[in-house]
Design a protein around this motif. Structure first.
Motif, PDB file in Angstrom:
ATOM      1  N   TRP A  11       1.445   0.202  12.126  1.00  0.00           N
ATOM      2  CA  TRP A  11       2.737   0.022  12.796  1.00  0.00           C
ATOM      3  C   TRP A  11       2.683  -1.055  13.878  1.00  0.00           C
ATOM      4  N   GLU A  12       1.652  -0.993  14.696  1.00  0.00           N
ATOM      5  CA  GLU A  12       1.615  -1.935  15.815  1.00  0.00           C
ATOM      6  C   GLU A  12       1.379  -3.368  15.347  1.00  0.00           C
ATOM      7  N   GLN A  13       0.614  -3.530  14.279  1.00  0.00           N
ATOM      8  CA  GLN A  13       0.419  -4.870  13.717  1.00  0.00           C
ATOM      9  C   GLN A  13       1.755  -5.408  13.189  1.00  0.00           C
ATOM     10  N   ILE A  14       2.535  -4.512  12.580  1.00  0.00           N
ATOM     11  CA  ILE A  14       3.843  -4.933  12.069  1.00  0.00           C
ATOM     12  C   ILE A  14       4.751  -5.325  13.228  1.00  0.00           C
ATOM     13  N   ARG A  15       4.729  -4.517  14.283  1.00  0.00           N
ATOM     14  CA  ARG A  15       5.585  -4.826  15.436  1.00  0.00           C
ATOM     15  C   ARG A  15       5.157  -6.105  16.157  1.00  0.00           C
ATOM     16  N   GLN A  16       3.875  -6.132  16.558  1.00  0.00           N
ATOM     17  CA  GLN A  16       3.403  -7.215  17.434  1.00  0.00           C
ATOM     18  C   GLN A  16       3.245  -8.537  16.711  1.00  0.00           C
TER      19      GLN A  16
ATOM     20  N   THR B  93       0.890  -1.154   0.000  1.00  0.00           N
ATOM     21  CA  THR B  93       0.000   0.000   0.000  1.00  0.00           C
ATOM     22  C   THR B  93       0.933   1.210   0.000  1.00  0.00           C
ATOM     23  N   PHE B  94       0.399   2.416   0.231  1.00  0.00           N
ATOM     24  CA  PHE B  94       1.275   3.582   0.318  1.00  0.00           C
ATOM     25  C   PHE B  94       2.091   3.502   1.619  1.00  0.00           C
ATOM     26  N   ALA B  95       3.294   4.049   1.570  1.00  0.00           N
ATOM     27  CA  ALA B  95       4.223   3.935   2.697  1.00  0.00           C
ATOM     28  C   ALA B  95       3.638   4.498   3.997  1.00  0.00           C
ATOM     29  N   ILE B  96       2.909   5.583   3.905  1.00  0.00           N
ATOM     30  CA  ILE B  96       2.397   6.208   5.130  1.00  0.00           C
ATOM     31  C   ILE B  96       1.374   5.313   5.819  1.00  0.00           C
ATOM     32  N   PHE B  97       0.543   4.640   5.023  1.00  0.00           N
ATOM     33  CA  PHE B  97      -0.487   3.774   5.619  1.00  0.00           C
ATOM     34  C   PHE B  97       0.114   2.443   6.081  1.00  0.00           C
TER      35      PHE B  97
END
Lengths: 328, 274
Positions: free
Chosen positions: A105-110, A95-99
């Motif tokens: 972000w938290e889904q990516i981290r956790q 998707t676009f980098a900002i989204f």
């Protein structure tokens, strides 16, 4: 490992097709994904209603059963990508980098990184070259947001050739990877013999006074600046740091030892990106004067992408100016 | 046919292990671990195909504990199944223990994905279900959510996805104990009606008493028969179930029993036995 070898050799053939092409890195992504899809049945692709812009629509057209449009729901997309990875697939989520990096972000981290799920996040529309859509759509913080997460690999390729190579490399590497691509058409920069390796910087030329460490769209500007400076008798080198994490510390030390001044140049906030990574490492290990060129802790704005690069000082001219001001 | 008395006995044992490990740890989530004991017992000792000696067996069914704070429940059931030694349970929440405060799949066999941040598990379960379908696998995916958890918006994104992609190999279960840390769900942020919401999202919804073993296994069997849509088992439960002093009390959401409370609890659970 027969499959991997097959992927490698077949990809190598098609990778050359990307050499010398002036094209947007997102276009290169769209095409190489199709090649990957042909060679590896485990490649799956997810998008959040931007497949025409991120160019994953090409993959969708060729492999509809392996493409998942998740709608405008980036958080769910990242979680679903993790699940697909945990079932043995190699998901590319775009998707676009900002989204991708902000909203999810938290889904990516956790979910992705803490589980070490083999997800490749390939975000397009990084930086201000998004242009007219303005600040809400211009990611200037994405590299910082991804770099701070343990296990994440962060790559910002400069041209179509490097993009194609780093996408193939990411598919063959196990673990989460973030690749940042752009919207605008960019010139071909890297030479034909270039061989992308995760975590390895590429030295175009080592300067004896000044070295410019750049990635993404700023690599072309760095090369232009070095030409001007070398003509002026200032020995200036250029190094491509497409992998921001893991940082190529060995090359960085070598560069520092050959520099009176280091310039970092990136299409990103000066906070948290390539400039920060370089400064953090060198200040602890080999202090050299460093000036960071990037967007100065501010939001972007609307305008043509070329105007915006000028507006924020992301040009060869500004690099030359900063070097002259800072070189005693 | 399921051996109901065996399942009830396993549920009792699970409660005992959960309370002992929580008391030893001195912190953790008592109420929400106990409320889902009967459901998780039915999954691991009746419904799911899995092999404790081969946790990564391709043909296994997958379980995602979206309400990751019920980690003690997951750890206890894995230990009772034989994934690892029961004695490991006593290391819960200690430094260097594989039993992290919330489940970490990198440190313990049998954990499919790391969870703990609420609202994220159903998306992962969807991804697993999609991947299994692509692999032409007959394995099924089970995902346990808390009721307060469905206040997270991502749950509804995932609810759309499961229905859109017709994930009939997915069964979500909501542990509807009606309490979250700050109080009653309907008072903190009303989540009701849950059944109507999921039906509107295209799910097959089965409502049961989440402590009635017969109803639980019947619902799990029914979910397996549903084609072309995901199933939700909405299980009405009691927080702290099985120990009168904890039952229905929001206070015990995130508090471990004291040793005195453990003694009372074990007496009740052991029903005079040791």
């Amino acid at each position: 490992m027969g499959k991997t070898e097959c992927t490698l050799s077949m990809s190598k053939v098609s990778l050359k097709d990307f050499f010398g092409k002036d094209m947007a890195t997102r276009d290169a992504y769209g095409h190489i994904l199709v090649e990957l899809g042909k060679n590896n049945p485990h490649i799956v692709v997810l998008d959040a209603d931007l497949s025409c812009s991120t160019k994953t629509a090409l993959f969708a057209k060729n492999f509809p059963e392996r493409f998942f449009n998740m709608g405008i729901a980036e958080q769910d997309m990242m979680g679903t990508a993790a699940g697909l990875a945990l079932s043995g697939k190699i998901p590319f989520a775009s998707t676009f980098a900002i989204f991708a990096t902000g909203r999810a972000w938290e889904q990516i981290r956790q979910t992705i990184c803490y589980s070490n799920a083999n997800v490749k996040i390939v975000a397009t529309h990084g930086g201000i070259t998004v242009g007219e859509d303005g600040a809400t759509h211009q990611a200037l913080e994405d590299v910082a947001l991804m770099r701070v997460i343990p296990t994440m690999t962060v790559i910002v390729p400069a041209d179509a050739y490097e993009t194609a190579q780093c996408i193939v490399s990411a598919s063959e590497y196990y673990g989460p990877v973030y690749i940042r691509l752009g919207r605008a058409k960019v010139p071909s920069i890297l030479p034909e013999e270039y061989n992308f390796k995760i975590g390895k910087a590429y030295i175009f030329k080592m300067g004896k006074e000044v070295n410019i460490i750049a990635n993404g769209i700023m690599l072309a500007e760095a090369l232009k600046a070095s030409e001007i400076l070398n003509k002026d008798g200032i020995s200036t080198g250029v190094i491509n740091f497409s992998t921001v994490k893991p940082l190529d510390e060995e090359s960085l030390l070598e560069i520092a030892k050959s520099s009176k001044l280091i310039i970092t140049a990136e299409e990103h906030s000066v906070i948290g990106g390539l400039g920060s990574a370089v400064s953090e490492f060198l200040s602890e290990n080999y202090p050299v004067k460093i000036k960071r060129i990037g967007v100065k802790d501010t939001f972007g704005c609307s305008g043509s992408w070329k105007e915006l690069l000028k507006h924020y000082g992301l040009t060869a001219e500004n690099i030359v100016k900063v070097v002259r001001e800072n070189l005693k | 046919m399921a051996d109901l008395s065996f399942l009830r006995e396993m549920a009792r044992k699970l409660r005992v292990e959960i309370l002992k490990m929580l008391t030893k740890a001195g912190s953790g989530h008592t109420g929400g671990s106990l409320s889902a004991v009967d459901i998780v017992t039915a999954l691991y000792f009746y419904k799911m195909r899995h092999d404790p000696k081969n946790p990564k067996w391709e043909g296994r069914d997958r379980f995602v504990l979206s309400k990751g704070h019920a980690a003690p429940l997951l750890y206890a059931v894995l230990a009772l199944c034989g994934y690892f030694d029961l004695s490991v349970l006593q290391t819960l929440r200690q430094i260097n223990s594989p039993l992290q405060g919330h489940p970490c799949c990198k440190s313990l066999p049998g954990i499919e994905v790391s969870t703990g941040s609420l609202g994220q598990g159903l998306s992962v379960a969807n991804g697993l279900a999609l991947g299994l379908k692509l692999n032409r696998s007959l394995s099924r995916v089970y995902c346990l959510l808390g009721d307060g958890e469905i206040q997270e918006g991502q749950v509804w994104e995932a609810a759309m996805t499961a229905s859109h992609y017709k994930l009939d190999n997915l069964c979500a279960i909501i542990d509807n104990n009606d309490l979250q840390i700050d109080g009653a769900c309907r008072e903190v942020m009303n989540i009701y009606p849950i059944d109507e919401k999921f039906k509107a999202f295209g799910w097959h919804v089965i409502k049961i008493d989440g402590h009635n073993m017969e109803e639980i296994i019947t619902a799990l069997d029914e979910a397996e028969q549903i084609m072309n849509k995901p199933s939700l088992i909405l299980a009405k439960t009691i927080k702290g179930k099985g120990v009168s002093i904890f039952e229905g009390k929001a206070k015990y959401h995130g508090v471990a029993p004291t040793s005195e409370e453990l003694e009372i609890a074990l007496k009740e659970l052991n029903n005079g036995k040791n």
